[in-house]
Design a protein around this motif. Structure first.
Motif, PDB file in Angstrom:
ATOM      1  N   PRO A  15       0.813  -1.217   0.000  1.00  0.00           N
ATOM      2  CA  PRO A  15       0.000   0.000   0.000  1.00  0.00           C
ATOM      3  C   PRO A  15       0.847   1.267   0.000  1.00  0.00           C
ATOM      4  CG  PRO A  15       0.081  -0.937   2.196  1.00  0.00           C
ATOM      5  CD  PRO A  15       0.796  -1.897   1.294  1.00  0.00           C
ATOM      6  N   HIS A  16       0.439   2.211  -0.805  1.00  0.00           N
ATOM      7  CA  HIS A  16       1.045   3.539  -0.824  1.00  0.00           C
ATOM      8  C   HIS A  16      -0.105   4.519  -0.612  1.00  0.00           C
ATOM      9  CE1 HIS A  16       4.899   1.957  -2.074  1.00  0.00           C
ATOM     10  NE2 HIS A  16       4.228   1.171  -2.893  1.00  0.00           N
ATOM     11  N   LEU A  17      -0.237   5.009   0.602  1.00  0.00           N
ATOM     12  CA  LEU A  17      -1.402   5.807   0.981  1.00  0.00           C
ATOM     13  C   LEU A  17      -1.148   7.302   0.844  1.00  0.00           C
ATOM     14  CD1 LEU A  17      -2.531   3.850   4.168  1.00  0.00           C
ATOM     15  CD2 LEU A  17      -3.296   3.552   1.810  1.00  0.00           C
ATOM     16  N   ALA A  18      -2.215   8.015   0.575  1.00  0.00           N
ATOM     17  CA  ALA A  18      -2.182   9.476   0.508  1.00  0.00           C
ATOM     18  C   ALA A  18      -2.202  10.043   1.926  1.00  0.00           C
ATOM     19  CB  ALA A  18      -3.385   9.979  -0.288  1.00  0.00           C
ATOM     20  N   GLY A  19      -1.848  11.300   2.035  1.00  0.00           N
ATOM     21  CA  GLY A  19      -1.897  11.973   3.334  1.00  0.00           C
ATOM     22  C   GLY A  19      -0.881  11.395   4.299  1.00  0.00           C
ATOM     23  N   LYS A  20      -1.254  11.416   5.566  1.00  0.00           N
ATOM     24  CA  LYS A  20      -0.364  10.910   6.616  1.00  0.00           C
ATOM     25  C   LYS A  20      -0.712   9.453   6.919  1.00  0.00           C
ATOM     26  CE  LYS A  20       0.443  15.464   8.403  1.00  0.00           C
ATOM     27  NZ  LYS A  20       0.696  16.313   9.526  1.00  0.00           N
ATOM     28  N   GLY A  21      -0.544   8.604   5.910  1.00  0.00           N
ATOM     29  CA  GLY A  21      -0.962   7.219   6.023  1.00  0.00           C
ATOM     30  C   GLY A  21       0.146   6.224   6.265  1.00  0.00           C
ATOM     31  N   LYS A  22       1.360   6.678   6.581  1.00  0.00           N
ATOM     32  CA  LYS A  22       2.491   5.755   6.765  1.00  0.00           C
ATOM     33  C   LYS A  22       2.225   4.712   7.841  1.00  0.00           C
ATOM     34  CE  LYS A  22       7.005   4.515   6.804  1.00  0.00           C
ATOM     35  NZ  LYS A  22       6.923   3.116   7.086  1.00  0.00           N
ATOM     36  N   GLU A  23       1.709   5.124   9.001  1.00  0.00           N
ATOM     37  CA  GLU A  23       1.437   4.170  10.078  1.00  0.00           C
ATOM     38  C   GLU A  23       0.367   3.174   9.670  1.00  0.00           C
ATOM     39  OE1 GLU A  23       0.686   5.909  13.922  1.00  0.00           O
ATOM     40  OE2 GLU A  23       2.367   7.287  13.704  1.00  0.00           O
ATOM     41  N   VAL A  24      -0.655   3.647   8.949  1.00  0.00           N
ATOM     42  CA  VAL A  24      -1.721   2.753   8.497  1.00  0.00           C
ATOM     43  C   VAL A  24      -1.174   1.794   7.439  1.00  0.00           C
ATOM     44  CG1 VAL A  24      -4.035   2.602   7.520  1.00  0.00           C
ATOM     45  CG2 VAL A  24      -3.425   4.545   8.954  1.00  0.00           C
ATOM     46  N   ALA A  25      -0.331   2.283   6.538  1.00  0.00           N
ATOM     47  CA  ALA A  25       0.283   1.414   5.529  1.00  0.00           C
ATOM     48  C   ALA A  25       1.095   0.313   6.204  1.00  0.00           C
ATOM     49  CB  ALA A  25       1.155   2.224   4.577  1.00  0.00           C
ATOM     50  N   ASP A  26       1.838   0.668   7.238  1.00  0.00           N
ATOM     51  CA  ASP A  26       2.607  -0.327   7.984  1.00  0.00           C
ATOM     52  C   ASP A  26       1.680  -1.352   8.627  1.00  0.00           C
ATOM     53  OD1 ASP A  26       4.939   0.972   7.257  1.00  0.00           O
ATOM     54  OD2 ASP A  26       5.177   2.001   9.193  1.00  0.00           O
ATOM     55  N   GLU A  27       0.527  -0.907   9.109  1.00  0.00           N
ATOM     56  CA  GLU A  27      -0.454  -1.815   9.707  1.00  0.00           C
ATOM     57  C   GLU A  27      -1.024  -2.771   8.651  1.00  0.00           C
ATOM     58  OE1 GLU A  27      -4.498  -1.525  12.431  1.00  0.00           O
ATOM     59  OE2 GLU A  27      -3.296   0.289  12.103  1.00  0.00           O
ATOM     60  N   ILE A  28      -1.279  -2.262   7.454  1.00  0.00           N
ATOM     61  CA  ILE A  28      -1.778  -3.097   6.366  1.00  0.00           C
ATOM     62  C   ILE A  28      -0.732  -4.145   5.994  1.00  0.00           C
ATOM     63  CG2 ILE A  28      -2.480  -3.149   3.939  1.00  0.00           C
ATOM     64  CD1 ILE A  28      -3.576  -0.241   4.417  1.00  0.00           C
ATOM     65  N   ILE A  29       0.515  -3.721   5.879  1.00  0.00           N
ATOM     66  CA  ILE A  29       1.597  -4.656   5.548  1.00  0.00           C
ATOM     67  C   ILE A  29       1.699  -5.746   6.608  1.00  0.00           C
ATOM     68  CG2 ILE A  29       4.120  -4.868   5.347  1.00  0.00           C
ATOM     69  CD1 ILE A  29       4.020  -2.070   3.955  1.00  0.00           C
ATOM     70  N   ALA A  30       1.633  -5.363   7.871  1.00  0.00           N
ATOM     71  CA  ALA A  30       1.703  -6.353   8.951  1.00  0.00           C
ATOM     72  C   ALA A  30       0.538  -7.339   8.864  1.00  0.00           C
ATOM     73  CB  ALA A  30       1.720  -5.650  10.311  1.00  0.00           C
ATOM     74  N   LEU A  31      -0.653  -6.832   8.569  1.00  0.00           N
ATOM     75  CA  LEU A  31      -1.828  -7.700   8.421  1.00  0.00           C
ATOM     76  C   LEU A  31      -1.626  -8.673   7.266  1.00  0.00           C
ATOM     77  CD1 LEU A  31      -4.801  -8.522   9.018  1.00  0.00           C
ATOM     78  CD2 LEU A  31      -5.470  -6.650   7.469  1.00  0.00           C
ATOM     79  N   MET A  32      -1.267  -8.157   6.097  1.00  0.00           N
ATOM     80  CA  MET A  32      -1.105  -9.001   4.914  1.00  0.00           C
ATOM     81  C   MET A  32      -0.012 -10.053   5.127  1.00  0.00           C
ATOM     82  SD  MET A  32      -3.275  -7.777   2.697  1.00  0.00           S
ATOM     83  CE  MET A  32      -2.943  -7.518   0.983  1.00  0.00           C
ATOM     84  N   GLU A  33       1.117  -9.615   5.652  1.00  0.00           N
ATOM     85  CA  GLU A  33       2.215 -10.561   5.831  1.00  0.00           C
ATOM     86  C   GLU A  33       1.919 -11.567   6.943  1.00  0.00           C
ATOM     87  OE1 GLU A  33       6.069  -8.658   5.740  1.00  0.00           O
ATOM     88  OE2 GLU A  33       5.655  -7.920   3.696  1.00  0.00           O
ATOM     89  N   GLY A  34       1.167 -11.157   7.956  1.00  0.00           N
ATOM     90  CA  GLY A  34       0.763 -12.110   8.996  1.00  0.00           C
ATOM     91  C   GLY A  34      -0.153 -13.179   8.420  1.00  0.00           C
ATOM     92  N   ILE A  35      -1.101 -12.780   7.594  1.00  0.00           N
ATOM     93  CA  ILE A  35      -2.003 -13.733   6.943  1.00  0.00           C
ATOM     94  C   ILE A  35      -1.194 -14.688   6.061  1.00  0.00           C
ATOM     95  CG2 ILE A  35      -3.812 -13.955   5.183  1.00  0.00           C
ATOM     96  CD1 ILE A  35      -5.001 -11.307   6.374  1.00  0.00           C
ATOM     97  N   ILE A  36      -0.282 -14.136   5.282  1.00  0.00           N
ATOM     98  CA  ILE A  36       0.532 -14.967   4.384  1.00  0.00           C
ATOM     99  C   ILE A  36       1.414 -15.919   5.169  1.00  0.00           C
ATOM    100  CG2 ILE A  36       2.387 -14.915   2.664  1.00  0.00           C
ATOM    101  CD1 ILE A  36       1.005 -12.277   1.614  1.00  0.00           C
ATOM    102  N   GLU A  37       2.091 -15.403   6.189  1.00  0.00           N
ATOM    103  CA  GLU A  37       2.973 -16.265   6.996  1.00  0.00           C
ATOM    104  C   GLU A  37       2.198 -17.391   7.650  1.00  0.00           C
ATOM    105  OE1 GLU A  37       5.101 -13.623   9.608  1.00  0.00           O
ATOM    106  OE2 GLU A  37       6.111 -12.661   7.917  1.00  0.00           O
ATOM    107  N   ASP A  38       0.978 -17.134   8.076  1.00  0.00           N
ATOM    108  CA  ASP A  38       0.150 -18.180   8.673  1.00  0.00           C
ATOM    109  C   ASP A  38      -0.346 -19.179   7.634  1.00  0.00           C
ATOM    110  OD1 ASP A  38       0.456 -16.914  11.090  1.00  0.00           O
ATOM    111  OD2 ASP A  38      -1.612 -16.161  11.206  1.00  0.00           O
ATOM    112  N   SER A  39      -0.238 -18.842   6.365  1.00  0.00           N
ATOM    113  CA  SER A  39      -0.852 -19.632   5.302  1.00  0.00           C
ATOM    114  C   SER A  39       0.122 -20.455   4.457  1.00  0.00           C
ATOM    115  CB  SER A  39      -1.626 -18.708   4.362  1.00  0.00           C
ATOM    116  OG  SER A  39      -2.590 -17.991   5.081  1.00  0.00           O
ATOM    117  N   ILE A  40       1.390 -20.082   4.477  1.00  0.00           N
ATOM    118  CA  ILE A  40       2.330 -20.769   3.598  1.00  0.00           C
ATOM    119  C   ILE A  40       3.229 -21.712   4.359  1.00  0.00           C
ATOM    120  CG2 ILE A  40       2.238 -19.035   1.816  1.00  0.00           C
ATOM    121  CD1 ILE A  40       4.945 -17.960   2.769  1.00  0.00           C
TER     122      ILE A  40
END
Length: 155
Positions: A130-155
């Protein structure tokens, strides 16, 4: 249809992968490898999403569409199998919208699972960074953590 075409384009530019890890942390698409069977990885991703209290909003059968239309459009078949699982998080969507309303375009989140025609034994898993507009860096990091957590639990 545009979403499917965009996903297909992202698959093609994903580039080389490292075993069980993202190819390049700066890449627009993060790609992982799995030693599990394709169907198991897809099911595991859906289960990992649900276990986090989220709802799978759809499954796109990308390879079916591409393989069906490839001959008519003059393209070779790229995928032996490919599906994308869509989901969203109300909490993260609110955070994205607070950072900048246009960030809502990032939802739903998508995790793709695919097997290439040229590498029929390897299962790949990918998501858009994710590359978010505005001050979305913390939220982008949260999205990455969510996605990678799901993937790590799945592979």
């Amino acid at each position: 249809m545009r979403v499917i075409l965009a996903l297909c384009t992202l698959f093609l530019i994903a580039g080389p992968c490292m075993a069980n890890g993202p190819a390049d942390s700066s890449s627009a698409v993060k790609v992982f490898r799995s030693g599990e069977p394709f169907e198991d990885v897809v099911d595991n991703i859906k289960m990992a999403i649900v276990e986090r209290g989220l709802l799978v909003s759809g499954t796109l059968h990308v390879s079916d569409m591409l393989n069906r239309t490839a001959p008519d459009l003059g393209y070779a078949e790229v995928f032996a199998k490919a599906e994308s699982v869509e989901f969203c998080s109300a909490l993260i969507s609110h955070k994205m919208a607070q950072a900048a309303p246009e960030n809502i375009a990032i939802c739903p989140f998508t995790i793709a699972v695919y097997v290439k025609q040229t590498d029929a034994e390897q299962v790949y898993v990918a998501y858009r960074s994710p590359h978010l507009a505005g001050k979305g860096k913390e939220v982008a990091d949260e999205i990455i953590a969510l996605m990678e957590g799901i993937i790590e639990d799945s592979i």
